[in-house]
Each structure stands twice: as C-alpha cells, then as structure tokens.
Design an enzyme around this catalytic site. Structure first.
Site, PDB file in Angstrom:
ATOM      1  N   GLU A   1       0.882  -1.180   0.000  1.00 46.93           N
ATOM      2  CA  GLU A   1       0.000   0.000   0.000  1.00 46.93           C
ATOM      3  C   GLU A   1       0.912   1.220   0.000  1.00 46.93           C
ATOM      4  O   GLU A   1       1.445   1.593   1.040  1.00 46.93           O
ATOM      5  CB  GLU A   1      -0.873   0.001   1.262  1.00 46.93           C
TER       6      GLU A   1
HETATM    7  P1  NAD Z   1       7.898   5.138   5.059  1.00 48.37           P
HETATM    8  O1  NAD Z   1       7.978   4.376   3.796  1.00 48.37           O
HETATM    9  O2  NAD Z   1       8.980   6.065   5.386  1.00 48.37           O
HETATM   10  O3  NAD Z   1       7.801   4.133   6.311  1.00 48.37           O
HETATM   11  C1  NAD Z   1       6.780   3.185   6.431  1.00 48.37           C
HETATM   12  C2  NAD Z   1       7.222   2.080   7.379  1.00 48.37           C
HETATM   13  O4  NAD Z   1       8.274   1.333   6.776  1.00 48.37           O
HETATM   14  C3  NAD Z   1       7.778   2.575   8.715  1.00 48.37           C
HETATM   15  O5  NAD Z   1       7.280   1.748   9.734  1.00 48.37           O
HETATM   16  C4  NAD Z   1       9.286   2.380   8.558  1.00 48.37           C
HETATM   17  O6  NAD Z   1       9.965   2.182   9.758  1.00 48.37           O
HETATM   18  C5  NAD Z   1       9.312   1.125   7.724  1.00 48.37           C
HETATM   19  N1  NAD Z   1      10.562   0.895   6.983  1.00 48.37           N
HETATM   20  C6  NAD Z   1      11.432   1.811   6.499  1.00 48.37           C
HETATM   21  N2  NAD Z   1      12.432   1.190   5.829  1.00 48.37           N
HETATM   22  C7  NAD Z   1      12.189  -0.138   5.894  1.00 48.37           C
HETATM   23  C8  NAD Z   1      12.839  -1.292   5.396  1.00 48.37           C
HETATM   24  N3  NAD Z   1      13.931  -1.210   4.654  1.00 48.37           N
HETATM   25  N4  NAD Z   1      12.309  -2.500   5.660  1.00 48.37           N
HETATM   26  C9  NAD Z   1      11.173  -2.612   6.358  1.00 48.37           C
HETATM   27  N5  NAD Z   1      10.494  -1.551   6.860  1.00 48.37           N
HETATM   28  C10 NAD Z   1      10.997  -0.327   6.623  1.00 48.37           C
HETATM   29  O7  NAD Z   1       6.492   5.868   5.018  1.00 48.37           O
HETATM   30  P2  NAD Z   1       5.898   6.975   6.000  1.00 48.37           P
HETATM   31  O8  NAD Z   1       6.643   8.233   5.834  1.00 48.37           O
HETATM   32  O9  NAD Z   1       5.760   6.410   7.361  1.00 48.37           O
HETATM   33  O10 NAD Z   1       4.430   7.149   5.383  1.00 48.37           O
HETATM   34  C11 NAD Z   1       4.126   8.019   4.335  1.00 48.37           C
HETATM   35  C12 NAD Z   1       3.959   7.283   3.031  1.00 48.37           C
HETATM   36  O11 NAD Z   1       3.030   6.221   3.185  1.00 48.37           O
HETATM   37  C13 NAD Z   1       3.390   8.161   1.930  1.00 48.37           C
HETATM   38  O12 NAD Z   1       4.061   7.923   0.722  1.00 48.37           O
HETATM   39  C14 NAD Z   1       1.942   7.705   1.841  1.00 48.37           C
HETATM   40  O13 NAD Z   1       1.326   7.936   0.596  1.00 48.37           O
HETATM   41  C15 NAD Z   1       2.069   6.258   2.143  1.00 48.37           C
HETATM   42  N6  NAD Z   1       0.795   5.739   2.612  1.00 48.37           N
HETATM   43  C16 NAD Z   1       0.098   4.879   1.810  1.00 48.37           C
HETATM   44  C17 NAD Z   1      -1.132   4.422   2.207  1.00 48.37           C
HETATM   45  C18 NAD Z   1      -1.923   3.452   1.370  1.00 48.37           C
HETATM   46  O14 NAD Z   1      -2.864   2.882   1.887  1.00 48.37           O
HETATM   47  N7  NAD Z   1      -1.602   3.239   0.100  1.00 48.37           N
HETATM   48  C19 NAD Z   1      -1.675   4.833   3.430  1.00 48.37           C
HETATM   49  C20 NAD Z   1      -0.938   5.714   4.207  1.00 48.37           C
HETATM   50  C21 NAD Z   1       0.290   6.155   3.807  1.00 48.37           C
END
Ligand code: NAD
Length: 523
Positions: A252
């Site tokens: 997602e």
């Molecule tokens: P992010 O990608 O920075 O982090 C998301 C999660 O991934 C965090 O828990 C982080 O610790 C973890 N993570 C980071 N690197 C990782 C790795 N290498 N392996 C495993 N886990 C890892 O995202 P964010 O800043 O927390 O959220 C914002 C983003 O999320 C935006 O792009 C937004 O559009 C997206 N988002 C999508 C949806 C959807 O349903 N499609 C919903 C909400 C947010």
C-alpha cells in the site's frame, strides 16, 4: 543508551540488524513536547516475539471462525470503551484534530470489527467450485490461517491503517506482529495495551518497535505474509526483501489523487470537498486531493470559493483547541512543501492563498492553494503529502482524464459532476484503485469495499471480502463423486487406440457450438 536520529524512510541498519540498545523518542508535532520513549528492539528480540506469536497462533488458528469472531468482539468493545484515551494519544502523537482521530481511525476499526466479525464466517466458508469439465469430480476452496502476519505501517493513520490489517489477520486465524512507524510508536503501544485488557491470547498480537531495520528483521523472522503501508521507495526495498524469501505481500504505497471538476458540478459541494479532501490531516493522507483539474467554465469560480473556505480554516494545536487543520508531522515534510511551492511559482503558478510555514512551537504550514499549475511542476506530478492543493484549468473532461492518468501513481481519484452516468463512465477510465464520485476520502471508511492501488501505488488490497480471503491461505481440495474404475482412460498405457479416442473427444468438446456438428466429430 543513545537516541536514534531517524531520517524518514531511510533507516535500515547496514549490518543487517537494528541498532540494539538505542531508543526512539516520540515528540508531539504540534508542540514539540516529548511524549515518550520506546526501545529500538534487536533482531533477536524481534525473532523471539515472532516465535511467541507463532506458538500462540497454533491454538488460535484451530478455533472455528465464528468462535474467533465472537472473542474478537471483545477487542471492539475495549476500543470503544477506551476511545477517548485512544483519540488523545493519536491527536498528540500525530498532531491531527480529535474529530479526525475519532472518525478516521477509531470509528473505522470499531466498524471493521463489528462488520467482519459478523460476516467473516460466511466470507471464509469453504467455496464449492462447479467444475465445468470434470463432472465426475468435485472441488472446493477452503481458507486456512497463514501463520504469522507481519504488518509494517506509516505514521499518518497510526491506528486505523495497521489495526485493520491486524484484525483481518486475527479473524483469519493468524497471529499479527506490528512494526509501527518510528514516528508514532506510542499509538501502536496504546492499541496493544487495550488488546491486552481483553483476555485474548497475549502473544497473538504483538508490537515490535524500531526503525526500518526492525521492519527488515520482521521479514527476516520469516513471517508468512506481510502487509506494508508506506512510501514508494521504501515499498521497493520491502517488496524486494519479501521477494527474496518468497513471502506474499501487500504493498500500500503513495498516492497522487486527482479531482476532476466537470462543468456541471455542484460548485459549493465541490469547493467544500476540495478543502476537506486537501487539508484533512494537514494533507498528509495517501488519498488526499493532490491535484484539481477544473473545467474552464467553472475554474475561476471554484478557485475563488476554495480560497474563501480556506480563509475560514483554523490551524493550530489540536490537543489545546478545536482547530480544523493540525500539525505537520516533522520538519522534512515542511521542506518538501516549500520546495513544491518554490518550483511551482518559478514555473508560473499563482499563489492563491497560504504558502508559508507558521512560527512554532510545533510544525505548522498554512493551507495553500495554487492556480495555473501544469505538469511541468513537481506539485502536479510528485506526491506532496502536505497542505497544498494545486489547480489546473482544462478545456474538457477528456483533457482532465488524460492529465489525471499521466501519473506513475494510481491510488484514489475523484470526479465531481451532477450527471452520475457521465461520472461513472469517466470514473471507469481513470487509472486508480478507487474512484469516488461527488465525495472525498469516504472510500477508506467503507471497509467492505476493496482499498489499494495500481501502478506504483502498489498491489494487493486491504478491506473488503477479497482482502479478508487473501489474508488467509486458500487451498483447493478435489475429490471424486463416485468410486472410480480401476484405471482412468487417460492413465497408462498410452496406445494408438486411446489417442484416437482422445482426438475424437477433443473435437466433440471444442469444435463448433452445435451439438449435431459436434456429435459428427465423434464418428
Ligand atoms: P515510510 O515508507 O517512510 O515508512 C513506512 C514504514 O516502513 C515505517 O514503519 C518504517 O519504519 C518502515 N521501513 C522503512 N524502511 C524499511 C525497510 N527497509 N524495511 C522494512 N520496513 C521499513 O512511510 P511513511 O513516511 O511512514 O508514510 C508516508 C507514506 O506512506 C506516503 O508515501 C503515503 O502515501 C504512504 N501511505 C500509503 C497508504 C496506502 O494505503 N496506500 C496509506 C498511508 C500512507
């Protein structure tokens, strides 16, 4: 013990494990106040949590679906009982207004639990397949638990996003281990403490805290399915890590939701929807209105009315006052907004309102509207994830459609028109996982409908019956209707005679549609 300085989305340990012994501090984005500290768990600690979850799952997974659902309603009751505390935690840790914490987070999960605890026994009942060819045999698909489901979640909806996945995992008989965003870990821990008060098996739902490396450790622990929600770039790394272990995953990812305002749209409703859809959660939603394509006949009126409505928005600390727009999660998100605005203005956009950071304490940014925007500007092509709504004027619905589809992302989209038939026809041609007519954001709350993206917004779905089935493992059983003969005609030995009969059979079955014509092929 050190405090981890994290960069959004870039925190993977180079040695393959989380930096053990560190702590993460959670600050209120609206005030800068320190809210709490959580540990960065080591890889071994995370492996041990997954192992305990696996043990708890063994007893849970053998219960009938109806019994699991009955027990899970206790979680719904506990969430409702603790709704105020939950709202408080989310509001303070995420900086969003209480109304949004209640409507977009707590209510969604209370409703999801209520609806699916009632519905799951039917959705997950074995599904017979009426075989069209092998009429002498029967088939059905049945749904079994996966084992341990890993959930990695973002900060913007720290309760409703992960808990929807957790609930689906538990309903289907799996255990769930959640790695929440390092930016909002306290909300996940609050959810866990509410869960612990329900008497449900304690290790069946666990929370592991840490940075990206903790998410990697969760995958390395060998979870049986992973639901990841986050940015596109992180998603690529997570999908690759799952791919290396062949762990099925749901991705997602980001969004760039277009809103098409047709010439016949109800302008007042459209303007109010743009404001709500663009500035709810300070624009930090994957389904925020991120770009508006307004028909030239209504463009000027719409921009003017949106400007007026934005002027009425109250921005501030939602834990202190009734405000409409809360805080920006961290300073980097403000820098991103500033960069988009600077780029757009340099390329000819008009600043209709807003455009500036508000003085602290806390991180706030003025709700901003830009007009005269084009796809030369990053604000129209890259995810903003902040309180900016850019407008582009279009000559026709066709032009709006082609611009809406000129994106690498495809999560949500919106169409405003009084002509439902025309709106639906337009909606079906928009490249997005969900398209909503004459409303915004509402589809995420319709938890019986599928939610998820296409293109680089990801794959797989959360919410809806298919996502619930997909959370389980589907297995096919095929059995005989009657005791068969000693040997089936297709089995050994292969002879010239049997090949001849097979050839006639193929012609009878597949050559033409008329029965007389087909019977003729048998001779
Ligand atoms: P992010 O990608 O920075 O982090 C998301 C999660 O991934 C965090 O828990 C982080 O610790 C973890 N993570 C980071 N690197 C990782 C790795 N290498 N392996 C495993 N886990 C890892 O995202 P964010 O800043 O927390 O959220 C914002 C983003 O999320 C935006 O792009 C937004 O559009 C997206 N988002 C999508 C949806 C959807 O349903 N499609 C919903 C909400 C947010």
């Amino acid at each position: 013990m050190g405090v981890v300085q994290f960069e959004k989305g870039a925190a993977v340990g180079t040695n393959g494990g989380p930096p053990a012994g560190e702590i993460i501090r959670s600050y209120a984005p609206a005030s800068g106040e320190l809210l709490g500290e959580v540990p960065v768990m080591s890889q071994n600690e995370i492996f041990a949590v997954v192992e305990r979850a696996r043990k708890a799952q063994a007893a849970w997974g053998v219960l009938p679906v109806a019994e699991r659902c009955e027990r899970l309603l206790r979680l719904r009751d506990a969430i409702v009982e603790h709704a105020e505390e939950l709202v408080e935690t989310i509001t303070r840790e995420c900086g969003k207004p209480r109304h949004e914490a209640l409507a977009h987070e707590v209510t969604i999960i209370a409703d999801l639990l209520t609806h699916y605890c009632r519905r799951a026994p039917d959705v997950l009942a074995p599904r017979p397949i009426d075989l069209h060819l092998f009429k002498h045999r029967k088939s059905y698909v049945h749904y079994t638990p996966r084992g341990v489901v890993g959930v990695i979640s973002p900060w913007n909806y720290p309760f409703s996003i992960p808990m929807g996945d957790v609930v689906f995992a538990l309903i289907t008989g799996s255990a769930a281990v959640l790695k929440p965003s390092e930016v909002t870990p306290l909300t996940a821990l609050k959810a866990k403490s509410i869960y612990n008060g329900t008497g449900l098996p304690e290790d069946l739902f666990a929370v592991v805290t840490g940075l990206g490396a903790a998410g990697q450790a969760l995958i390395d622990a060998g979870v049986d399915k992973l639901v990841f929600t986050g940015g596109v770039e992180t998603g690529r790394r997570v999908a690759a890590a799952c791919g290396a272990r062949l762990i099925p995953c749901v991705m997602e990812l980001g969004g760039k939701a277009p809103l098409i305002a047709c010439a016949d749209a109800d302008l007042e409703r459209t303007a109010r929807a743009i404001v709500y859809g663009g500035f709810s959660n300070a624009g930090q939603a994957c389904i925020s209105v991120e770009r508006v394509y307004a028909h030239k006949d209504v463009h000027a009126q719409l921009v003017a009315r949106v400007k007026e409505l934005v002027g009425e928005l109250r921005v501030g600390d939602p834990s202190k006052d009734y405000v409409d727009v809360g805080a920006i999660i961290f300073p980097k998100q403000i820098e991103i907004a500033e960069r988009h605005i600077e780029d757009a203005l340099a390329k000819g956009a008009e600043l209709v309102t807003g455009g500036k950071k508000r003085p602290g304490p806390g991180q706030f940014f003025e709700p901003t509207v830009l007009a005269n925007c084009t796809h030369e500007m990053t604000v129209m092509t890259e995810e903003i994830f902040g309180p900016i709504v850019p407008f582009a004027k279009v000559e026709s619905n066709e032009e709006a459609l082609s611009l809406a589809n000129a994106s690498h992302l495809g999560l949500n989209a919106y169409v405003f028109t009084r002509d439902t038939a025309k709106g639906r026809a337009l909606a079906e041609r928009i490249e997005a996982g969900s398209v909503v007519l004459n409303d915004v954001l509402v589809n995420y709350g319709a938890t019986d409908a599928p939610f998820g993206g296409i293109k680089q917004s990801g794959y797989g779905r959360v919410h809806g019956d298919d996502a619930l089935r997909d959370m389980a493992e589907s297995r096919h059983v095929n059995y005989n209707r009657f005791a068969g003969p000693e040997r089936d005609p297709l089995w050994y030995p292969y002879t010239g005679k049997s090949l001849g009969w097979m050839m006639r059979g193929v012609r009878f079955l597949f050559a033409g549609n008329g029965i007389i014509q087909r019977l003729g092929k048998l001779i």
